[in-house]
Scaffold this motif. Structure first.
Motif, PDB file in Angstrom:
ATOM      1  N   LEU A   6       0.873  -1.160  -0.072  1.00 17.15           N
ATOM      2  CA  LEU A   6       0.083  -0.048   0.051  1.00 17.15           C
ATOM      3  C   LEU A   6       0.835   1.255   0.047  1.00 17.15           C
ATOM      4  CD1 LEU A   6      -2.746  -0.877   2.271  1.00 17.15           C
ATOM      5  CD2 LEU A   6      -2.955  -0.384   0.134  1.00 17.15           C
ATOM      6  N   LEU A   7       2.008   1.128   0.842  1.00 15.05           N
ATOM      7  CA  LEU A   7       2.919   2.558   0.744  1.00 15.05           C
ATOM      8  C   LEU A   7       3.348   2.551  -0.510  1.00 15.05           C
ATOM      9  CD1 LEU A   7       4.193   4.537   2.299  1.00 15.05           C
ATOM     10  CD2 LEU A   7       5.913   2.880   3.066  1.00 15.05           C
ATOM     11  N   ILE A   8       3.839   1.526  -1.151  1.00 10.43           N
ATOM     12  CA  ILE A   8       4.638   1.488  -2.422  1.00 10.43           C
ATOM     13  C   ILE A   8       3.505   2.358  -3.563  1.00 10.43           C
ATOM     14  CG2 ILE A   8       5.368   0.408  -4.353  1.00 10.43           C
ATOM     15  CD1 ILE A   8       6.481  -1.745  -2.507  1.00 10.43           C
ATOM     16  N   THR A   9       2.331   1.847  -3.416  1.00 16.70           N
ATOM     17  CA  THR A   9       1.028   2.220  -4.299  1.00 16.70           C
ATOM     18  C   THR A   9       1.197   3.781  -4.197  1.00 16.70           C
ATOM     19  OG1 THR A   9       0.166   0.146  -4.619  1.00 16.70           O
ATOM     20  CG2 THR A   9      -1.112   2.035  -5.212  1.00 16.70           C
ATOM     21  N   SER A  10       1.066   4.279  -2.835  1.00 18.68           N
ATOM     22  CA  SER A  10       0.787   5.485  -2.415  1.00 18.68           C
ATOM     23  C   SER A  10       2.019   6.343  -3.188  1.00 18.68           C
ATOM     24  CB  SER A  10       0.555   5.893  -0.945  1.00 18.68           C
ATOM     25  OG  SER A  10      -0.372   4.949  -0.480  1.00 18.68           O
ATOM     26  N   VAL A  22      -3.208  18.062  -6.022  1.00 20.94           N
ATOM     27  CA  VAL A  22      -4.095  17.310  -5.360  1.00 20.94           C
ATOM     28  C   VAL A  22      -3.515  16.112  -4.968  1.00 20.94           C
ATOM     29  CG1 VAL A  22      -6.179  18.101  -6.644  1.00 20.94           C
ATOM     30  CG2 VAL A  22      -5.096  16.153  -7.577  1.00 20.94           C
ATOM     31  N   ALA A  23      -4.344  15.569  -3.675  1.00 22.42           N
ATOM     32  CA  ALA A  23      -3.588  14.480  -3.074  1.00 22.42           C
ATOM     33  C   ALA A  23      -3.916  13.101  -3.792  1.00 22.42           C
ATOM     34  CB  ALA A  23      -4.481  14.324  -1.696  1.00 22.42           C
ATOM     35  N   PRO A  24      -2.918  12.155  -3.722  1.00 25.06           N
ATOM     36  CA  PRO A  24      -3.154  11.067  -4.506  1.00 25.06           C
ATOM     37  C   PRO A  24      -4.202  10.164  -3.660  1.00 25.06           C
ATOM     38  CG  PRO A  24      -1.298  10.876  -2.645  1.00 25.06           C
ATOM     39  CD  PRO A  24      -1.780  12.217  -2.794  1.00 25.06           C
ATOM     40  N   LEU A  25      -4.736   9.047  -4.613  1.00 25.50           N
ATOM     41  CA  LEU A  25      -5.698   8.268  -4.130  1.00 25.50           C
ATOM     42  C   LEU A  25      -5.060   7.585  -2.874  1.00 25.50           C
ATOM     43  CD1 LEU A  25      -7.000   6.600  -7.397  1.00 25.50           C
ATOM     44  CD2 LEU A  25      -8.414   8.295  -6.137  1.00 25.50           C
ATOM     45  N   LYS A  26      -6.070   7.082  -2.266  1.00 30.62           N
ATOM     46  CA  LYS A  26      -5.740   6.180  -1.006  1.00 30.62           C
ATOM     47  C   LYS A  26      -6.298   4.957  -0.953  1.00 30.62           C
ATOM     48  CE  LYS A  26      -6.279   5.448   4.011  1.00 30.62           C
ATOM     49  NZ  LYS A  26      -6.675   5.981   5.314  1.00 30.62           N
ATOM     50  N   VAL A  27      -5.591   3.948  -1.407  1.00 24.26           N
ATOM     51  CA  VAL A  27      -6.049   2.444  -1.455  1.00 24.26           C
ATOM     52  C   VAL A  27      -6.611   1.994  -0.100  1.00 24.26           C
ATOM     53  CG1 VAL A  27      -5.443   0.360  -2.403  1.00 24.26           C
ATOM     54  CG2 VAL A  27      -4.419   2.254  -3.546  1.00 24.26           C
ATOM     55  N   ARG A 325      -5.872  11.650 -10.622  1.00 25.39           N
ATOM     56  CA  ARG A 325      -5.796  11.280  -9.348  1.00 25.39           C
ATOM     57  C   ARG A 325      -5.064   9.805  -9.192  1.00 25.39           C
ATOM     58  NH1 ARG A 325      -9.342  13.752  -5.759  1.00 25.39           N
ATOM     59  NH2 ARG A 325      -7.773  12.920  -4.298  1.00 25.39           N
ATOM     60  N   GLY A 326      -4.761   9.226 -10.006  1.00 26.72           N
ATOM     61  CA  GLY A 326      -3.980   7.947 -10.031  1.00 26.72           C
ATOM     62  C   GLY A 326      -4.578   6.879 -10.562  1.00 26.72           C
ATOM     63  N   HIS A 327      -4.595   5.710  -9.919  1.00 27.59           N
ATOM     64  CA  HIS A 327      -5.077   4.387 -10.773  1.00 27.59           C
ATOM     65  C   HIS A 327      -5.190   3.470  -9.365  1.00 27.59           C
ATOM     66  CE1 HIS A 327      -1.186   2.252  -9.883  1.00 27.59           C
ATOM     67  NE2 HIS A 327      -0.526   3.306 -10.186  1.00 27.59           N
ATOM     68  N   PRO A 328      -5.985   2.435  -9.437  1.00 22.88           N
ATOM     69  CA  PRO A 328      -6.169   1.510  -8.630  1.00 22.88           C
ATOM     70  C   PRO A 328      -5.213   0.432  -8.412  1.00 22.88           C
ATOM     71  CG  PRO A 328      -7.553   0.985 -10.340  1.00 22.88           C
ATOM     72  CD  PRO A 328      -7.057   2.373 -10.773  1.00 22.88           C
ATOM     73  N   TYR A 329      -5.458  -0.336  -7.506  1.00 21.50           N
ATOM     74  CA  TYR A 329      -4.125  -1.276  -7.142  1.00 21.50           C
ATOM     75  C   TYR A 329      -4.139  -2.689  -7.796  1.00 21.50           C
ATOM     76  CZ  TYR A 329      -0.709  -3.542  -4.227  1.00 21.50           C
ATOM     77  OH  TYR A 329       0.529  -4.251  -3.717  1.00 21.50           O
ATOM     78  N   TYR A 330      -3.530  -3.102  -8.782  1.00 20.91           N
ATOM     79  CA  TYR A 330      -3.350  -4.225  -9.079  1.00 20.91           C
ATOM     80  C   TYR A 330      -3.174  -5.385  -8.633  1.00 20.91           C
ATOM     81  CZ  TYR A 330      -4.443  -1.487 -13.515  1.00 20.91           C
ATOM     82  OH  TYR A 330      -4.948  -0.895 -14.594  1.00 20.91           O
ATOM     83  N   SER A 331      -4.003  -6.334  -7.839  1.00 21.30           N
ATOM     84  CA  SER A 331      -3.591  -7.055  -6.673  1.00 21.30           C
ATOM     85  C   SER A 331      -2.905  -7.938  -6.942  1.00 21.30           C
ATOM     86  CB  SER A 331      -5.089  -7.463  -6.268  1.00 21.30           C
ATOM     87  OG  SER A 331      -5.745  -8.216  -6.668  1.00 21.30           O
ATOM     88  N   TYR A 374      -7.609 -11.502 -15.369  1.00 15.74           N
ATOM     89  CA  TYR A 374      -8.810 -11.667 -14.480  1.00 15.74           C
ATOM     90  C   TYR A 374      -9.389 -10.227 -13.892  1.00 15.74           C
ATOM     91  CZ  TYR A 374      -5.413  -9.165 -11.182  1.00 15.74           C
ATOM     92  OH  TYR A 374      -4.591  -8.458 -10.528  1.00 15.74           O
ATOM     93  N   VAL A 375     -10.419 -10.315 -13.258  1.00 14.10           N
ATOM     94  CA  VAL A 375     -11.369  -9.281 -12.754  1.00 14.10           C
ATOM     95  C   VAL A 375     -10.757  -8.906 -11.492  1.00 14.10           C
ATOM     96  CG1 VAL A 375     -13.484  -8.117 -12.457  1.00 14.10           C
ATOM     97  CG2 VAL A 375     -13.195  -9.675 -14.232  1.00 14.10           C
ATOM     98  N   ASP A 376     -10.166  -7.513 -11.414  1.00 14.29           N
ATOM     99  CA  ASP A 376     -10.065  -7.254  -9.794  1.00 14.29           C
ATOM    100  C   ASP A 376     -10.753  -6.103  -9.214  1.00 14.29           C
ATOM    101  OD1 ASP A 376      -8.018  -7.025  -7.818  1.00 14.29           O
ATOM    102  OD2 ASP A 376      -6.134  -6.369  -9.336  1.00 14.29           O
ATOM    103  N   GLY A 377     -10.656  -5.891  -8.039  1.00 15.03           N
ATOM    104  CA  GLY A 377     -11.346  -4.818  -7.387  1.00 15.03           C
ATOM    105  C   GLY A 377     -10.781  -3.888  -6.342  1.00 15.03           C
ATOM    106  N   CYS A 378     -11.288  -2.757  -6.169  1.00 15.02           N
ATOM    107  CA  CYS A 378     -10.342  -1.729  -5.377  1.00 15.02           C
ATOM    108  C   CYS A 378     -11.216  -0.804  -4.589  1.00 15.02           C
ATOM    109  CB  CYS A 378      -9.272  -1.220  -6.097  1.00 15.02           C
ATOM    110  SG  CYS A 378      -7.859  -0.427  -5.225  1.00 15.02           S
ATOM    111  N   LEU A 379     -11.021  -0.712  -3.494  1.00 13.80           N
ATOM    112  CA  LEU A 379     -11.895   0.449  -2.706  1.00 13.80           C
ATOM    113  C   LEU A 379     -10.941   1.552  -2.634  1.00 13.80           C
ATOM    114  CD1 LEU A 379     -14.363   1.471  -1.089  1.00 13.80           C
ATOM    115  CD2 LEU A 379     -13.376   0.549   0.893  1.00 13.80           C
ATOM    116  N   LEU A 380     -11.328   2.874  -3.163  1.00 13.84           N
ATOM    117  CA  LEU A 380     -10.479   3.879  -3.248  1.00 13.84           C
ATOM    118  C   LEU A 380     -11.137   5.176  -2.526  1.00 13.84           C
ATOM    119  CD1 LEU A 380      -9.619   3.753  -7.141  1.00 13.84           C
ATOM    120  CD2 LEU A 380      -7.880   3.134  -5.070  1.00 13.84           C
ATOM    121  N   LYS A 381     -10.257   5.623  -1.621  1.00 12.24           N
ATOM    122  CA  LYS A 381     -10.485   7.027  -1.022  1.00 12.24           C
ATOM    123  C   LYS A 381     -10.095   8.171  -1.893  1.00 12.24           C
ATOM    124  CE  LYS A 381     -11.135   9.295   3.493  1.00 12.24           C
ATOM    125  NZ  LYS A 381     -10.741   9.491   5.029  1.00 12.24           N
ATOM    126  N   LEU A 382     -10.759   9.183  -2.180  1.00 13.03           N
ATOM    127  CA  LEU A 382     -10.530  10.352  -3.086  1.00 13.03           C
ATOM    128  C   LEU A 382     -10.040  11.634  -2.224  1.00 13.03           C
ATOM    129  CD1 LEU A 382     -13.363  10.158  -5.496  1.00 13.03           C
ATOM    130  CD2 LEU A 382     -11.217   9.235  -5.717  1.00 13.03           C
TER     131      LEU A 382
END
Length: 382
Positions: A6-10, A22-27, A325-331, A374-382
């Motif tokens: 998570l830290l790397i993605t941030s 603007v602030a980056p996305l928070k995964v 704002r960025g991109h979701p996390y590719y899990s 595959y299909v991925d999912g991610c909850l993001l805080k803006l």
């Protein structure tokens, strides 16, 4: 380990957002929606049922090639975990591919748009050859457990018509579904509009009118034809509707010149301004409005510095000026996309004042199959 990732993605997102102010996305959390169906890809919308479940769909062949099936999956815990497919829509013959999109109507019922595409050439290489489609509508009043047919969208013979797995409510109460239609041969049928626009319902989704064209093409007498297709809409409180559409006129190494275009309506979509080019090099856009009033756009970004076509997130206060704002996390691949073919389809649903849950598809070279997706999912805080 997950905290380190998570830290790397941030940090990656922060670098991408440094120029935007603007602030980056928070995964918040992430994890596969489905990585057991071979070549799972292309989510066809995302809904939250009256009971609070999340449902999305996906197919197992790119671009709904002949033979593609569509799978329905459900989460009962807001996307923390996903159950195995509980419904599968299959093609009627070997030349047909199926893509099913799902949306929520204002009363909370769910509506399916089942796009059945008949291919003249059923081989993988023939996927972009002659194609003819029809779009069947079904509705569910039991949280997606069962669906009943309610008719078809009006589509011309000998054409490819595609909807976008999204629905928007205008200020006058009308509902619109983004769509585009192009003839698969030179002949067009009188009485139909071709191009990029929407289908409209004036009765809450029970009946749908013909395709209404939004993007004039060519935009003017001095500009070339753009072949506008996939589109999304920002519906503002002041009544303005801001439309965005994808183009594909620049080929080969010039693909980054395929920027989306925009136009505006002030009369509930009856008339539209001249389309103008934006700076967003996006494909398969979708727009949602958060309870806070902020607009969110997701799209596959062709000029992403992370990887071509990376699913990317933009926000806007007015539906016109967008900030990356960025991109979701590719899990399955440590946060980053593993190849360039993973931004062709994505969907989201608001999860509170400033959060969204996003579904998208991703590549992992360790998976089996032709696409290894595959299909991925991610909850993001803006």
């Amino acid at each position: 380990m997950k905290s380190i990732l998570l830290l790397i993605t941030s940090c990656v997102c922060a670098g991408a957002c440094a120029d935007s102010g603007v602030a980056p996305l928070k995964v918040v959390r992430y994890g596969p929606v489905n990585d057991t169906v071979e070549d799972a890809l292309a989510p066809g919308g995302l809904v939250r049922t009256k009971s609070g479940d999340l449902i999305t769909t996906f197919v197992d062949k790119g671009d709904s090639a002949a033979g593609s099936k569509c799978y329905f999956v459900r989460s009962k815990d807001e996307g923390k975990t996903w159950l195995p497919p509980y419904r599968v829509e299959e093609p009627e013959d070997g030349h047909e591919g199926v893509f099913v999109e799902i949306v929520s109507l204002p009363d909370g019922d769910l509506m399916l748009m089942t796009i059945r595409i008949s291919h003249g050439d059923s081989s993988r290489k023939g996927v972009f050859g002659y194609r003819e489609s029809r779009v069947e509508l079904q509705v569910s009043r039991d949280n997606g457990d069962s669906f009943q047919p309610i008719g078809f969208l009006d589509t011309p013979r000998g054409s490819l018509t595609s909807t976008m797995g999204a629905i928007y409510q205008l200020n006058n109460g009308d509902l619109i579904i983004p769509a585009y239609c192009y003839a698969s041969h030179p002949r067009q049928h009188p009485g139909y509009q071709y191009g990029s626009g929407f289908y409209r319902s004036i009765d809450g989704g029970r009946h749908w009118g013909p395709l209404e064209k939004v993007f004039a093409d060519p935009p003017s007498t001095t500009e070339v034809t753009q072949k506008f297709n996939e589109s999304a809409f920002a519906v503002r409180e002041d009544g303005a509707i801001i439309a965005y559409a994808r183009v594909d006129v620049h080929q080969g190494d010039e693909f980054r010149e395929n920027k989306m275009w925009t136009c505006e309506s002030r009369d509930n979509g009856v008339t539209w301004t001249k389309p103008t080019e934006t700076e967003i090099v996006g494909i398969y856009p979708a727009i949602s409005k958060l309870p806070s009033g902020q607009f969110v756009m997701i799209c596959g970004l062709r000029d992403s510095t992370v990887g071509r076509r990376t699913t990317s997130v933009f926000t806007s206060d007015d539906g016109k000026a967008w900030k990356y704002r960025g991109h979701p996390y590719y899990s399955r691949t440590k946060g980053l996309p593993a190849n360039s073919a993973t931004g062709g389809s994505q969907a989201m649903v608001p999860m509170g004042e400033d959060s969204i849950y996003v579904v998208f598809y991703a590549h992992d070279p360790t998976l089996p199959g032709y696409h290894q997706t595959y299909v991925d999912g991610c909850l993001l805080k803006l």
